[in-house]
Design an enzyme around this catalytic site. Structure first.
Site, short mmCIF file in Angstrom:
data_model
loop_
_atom_site.label_atom_id
_atom_site.label_comp_id
_atom_site.label_asym_id
_atom_site.label_seq_id
_atom_site.Cartn_x
_atom_site.Cartn_y
_atom_site.Cartn_z
N LYS A 1 50.29 36.54 48.12
CA LYS A 1 50.57 34.98 48.52
C LYS A 1 51.99 34.50 47.45
O LYS A 1 52.70 34.06 47.71
CB LYS A 1 49.35 34.03 48.32
N ARG B 1 49.36 44.64 38.39
CA ARG B 1 50.22 43.13 38.35
C ARG B 1 50.58 42.94 36.77
O ARG B 1 49.61 43.09 35.99
CB ARG B 1 49.32 42.14 38.99
N ARG C 1 35.80 38.09 42.70
CA ARG C 1 36.69 37.29 43.40
C ARG C 1 36.86 37.54 45.13
O ARG C 1 37.15 36.66 45.99
CB ARG C 1 38.39 37.33 42.93
N ARG D 1 41.06 26.58 49.83
CA ARG D 1 40.31 27.67 49.78
C ARG D 1 38.77 27.50 50.42
O ARG D 1 38.15 28.28 50.18
CB ARG D 1 40.29 27.87 48.18
N ARG E 1 46.73 39.34 33.82
CA ARG E 1 45.74 38.12 33.88
C ARG E 1 44.37 38.47 33.55
O ARG E 1 44.11 39.60 33.84
CB ARG E 1 45.76 37.51 35.43
P1 AP5 Z 1 50.54 38.46 44.09
O1 AP5 Z 1 51.68 37.99 44.90
O2 AP5 Z 1 50.19 38.01 42.85
O3 AP5 Z 1 49.31 38.32 44.89
P2 AP5 Z 1 48.27 36.78 45.27
O4 AP5 Z 1 47.99 36.79 46.74
O5 AP5 Z 1 49.08 35.61 44.83
O6 AP5 Z 1 47.24 37.20 44.46
P3 AP5 Z 1 46.36 36.27 43.34
O7 AP5 Z 1 45.35 37.30 42.49
O8 AP5 Z 1 47.20 35.32 42.46
O9 AP5 Z 1 45.48 35.47 44.10
P4 AP5 Z 1 44.13 34.68 43.81
O10 AP5 Z 1 43.76 33.82 45.17
O11 AP5 Z 1 42.90 35.76 43.43
O12 AP5 Z 1 44.48 33.80 42.38
P5 AP5 Z 1 44.78 32.39 42.32
O13 AP5 Z 1 45.80 32.44 41.36
O14 AP5 Z 1 45.19 31.63 43.44
O15 AP5 Z 1 50.45 39.91 44.39
C1 AP5 Z 1 49.43 40.81 43.47
C2 AP5 Z 1 50.09 42.10 43.12
O16 AP5 Z 1 50.46 43.09 44.05
C3 AP5 Z 1 51.52 41.90 42.19
O17 AP5 Z 1 51.55 42.63 41.15
C4 AP5 Z 1 52.67 42.13 43.16
O18 AP5 Z 1 53.85 42.52 42.81
C5 AP5 Z 1 52.00 43.14 43.89
N1 AP5 Z 1 52.44 43.12 45.48
C6 AP5 Z 1 52.51 41.96 46.33
N2 AP5 Z 1 52.95 42.29 47.58
C7 AP5 Z 1 52.72 43.40 47.77
C8 AP5 Z 1 53.03 44.47 48.53
N3 AP5 Z 1 53.12 44.05 50.00
N4 AP5 Z 1 52.97 45.92 48.25
C9 AP5 Z 1 52.59 46.29 47.14
N5 AP5 Z 1 52.41 45.44 46.06
C10 AP5 Z 1 52.49 44.22 46.46
O19 AP5 Z 1 43.42 31.84 41.74
C11 AP5 Z 1 42.79 32.37 40.60
C12 AP5 Z 1 41.48 31.31 40.53
O20 AP5 Z 1 41.67 30.07 40.35
C13 AP5 Z 1 40.64 31.90 41.30
O21 AP5 Z 1 39.79 32.69 41.47
C14 AP5 Z 1 39.62 30.34 41.33
O22 AP5 Z 1 38.65 30.50 40.32
C15 AP5 Z 1 40.68 29.38 40.66
N6 AP5 Z 1 41.28 28.62 41.89
C16 AP5 Z 1 42.65 28.80 42.37
N7 AP5 Z 1 42.78 27.82 43.35
C17 AP5 Z 1 41.67 27.36 43.70
C18 AP5 Z 1 41.14 26.51 44.81
N8 AP5 Z 1 42.11 26.00 45.84
N9 AP5 Z 1 39.99 26.17 44.96
C19 AP5 Z 1 39.10 26.53 43.85
N10 AP5 Z 1 39.32 27.14 42.92
C20 AP5 Z 1 40.72 27.67 43.07
ZN ZN Z 2 48.64 34.20 43.18
#
Ligand code: AP5
Ligand code: ZN
Length: 217
Positions: free
Chosen positions: A13, A123, A167, A88, A156
């Protein structure tokens, strides 16, 4: 244009949000990045979020909805934005609808759980900007160093295998319901956002091209 990026942890994402942000000159709103910034600042929100995030759970809907409402009121969101990691839960999606925040497109990126565990261990992230790299799939020019600022990259805290599994469980229990929520809307209502699903196991560039061409419609 307002876009929601939906998908499990590590689906890509953040990676794809950055491409769309450049293409359409609209900001990426990553609630995860905003919460990590709050933890770094030591703010009240950060204190409330830290343990929940490190356990792989979800921060409360009220806190997140307020955070997003404040963010989208800023002038840089006047022409739209990309929601990355929000909504979410169904209540978060409902809050957007109740606030009359019209969404144009919902983009789902799907990747199976086992692939995600492998992917997230590689990552690396630039904490200041949220820029993401992968040691094999998208390496920085110099190992461990951000291409733009020259600052160090970090891993992270929630990218440990046990937390990744939590997660993923949280995603399946609480977030995946949004797939049905937005798919149903798209079928029933002409004004609803379009719904497109992409196979996130393809290369980063392939996923990018497919998303950008779907957005051009
Ligand atoms: P990346 O692009 O970083 O993936 P992502 O989908 O953004 O993954 P996240 O881990 O950031 O998502 P998340 O939803 O768990 O975390 P968030 O920060 O939102 O890609 C991942 C890796 O893969 C990278 O190394 C990239 O280079 C590689 N990659 C990408 N595409 C690829 C491909 N096609 N092929 C190969 N490699 C690839 O949330 C963190 C925490 O915050 C949550 O757990 C929760 O506790 C809290 N939180 C956040 N938002 C909310 C909300 N709305 N409500 C409640 N709690 C929340
Ligand atoms: Zn992300």
């Amino acid at each position: 244009m307002r876009i929601i990026l939906l998908g499990p942890p590590g689906a890509g994402k953040g990676t794809q949000a950055q491409f769309i942000s450049k293409e359409y000159d609209i900001p990426q709103i990553s609630t995860g990045d905003m919460l990590r910034a709050a933890i770094k600042e030591g703010s009240e929100l950060g204190k409330k979020a830290k343990d929940i995030m490190n356990a792989g759970g979800l921060v409360s809907d009220d806190l997140i909805i307020n955070l997003v409402k404040e963010r989208i009121a800023k002038p840089d969101c006047a022409n739209g934005c990309i929601f990355d990691g929000f909504p979410r839960t169904i209540p978060q999606a409902q809050a957007l609808a109740d606030a009359d925040v019209a969404i144009d497109h919902v983009i789902e990126i799907s990747v199976p759980d086992d692939e995600i565990v492998k992917r997230l261990s590689g990552r690396r992230q630039h904490p200041g900007s949220g820029r993401v790299y992968h040691i094999d799939h998208n390496p920085s020019k110099v190992d461990g160093i951000d291409d733009v600022t020259g600052e160090p990259l970090i891993q992270r805290e929630d990218d440990k295998e046990s937390t990744i599994r939590e997660r993923l469980a949280t995603y399946h229990e609480q977030t995946s319901a949004l797939v049905g929520f937005y798919q149903d809307k798209a079928k029933k209502d002409d004004d609803a956002p379009t719904y497109n699903k992409f196979d996130g196991t393809q290369g980063i560039e392939d996923v990018k091209q497919q998303i950008l061409s779907a957005l051009k419609g």
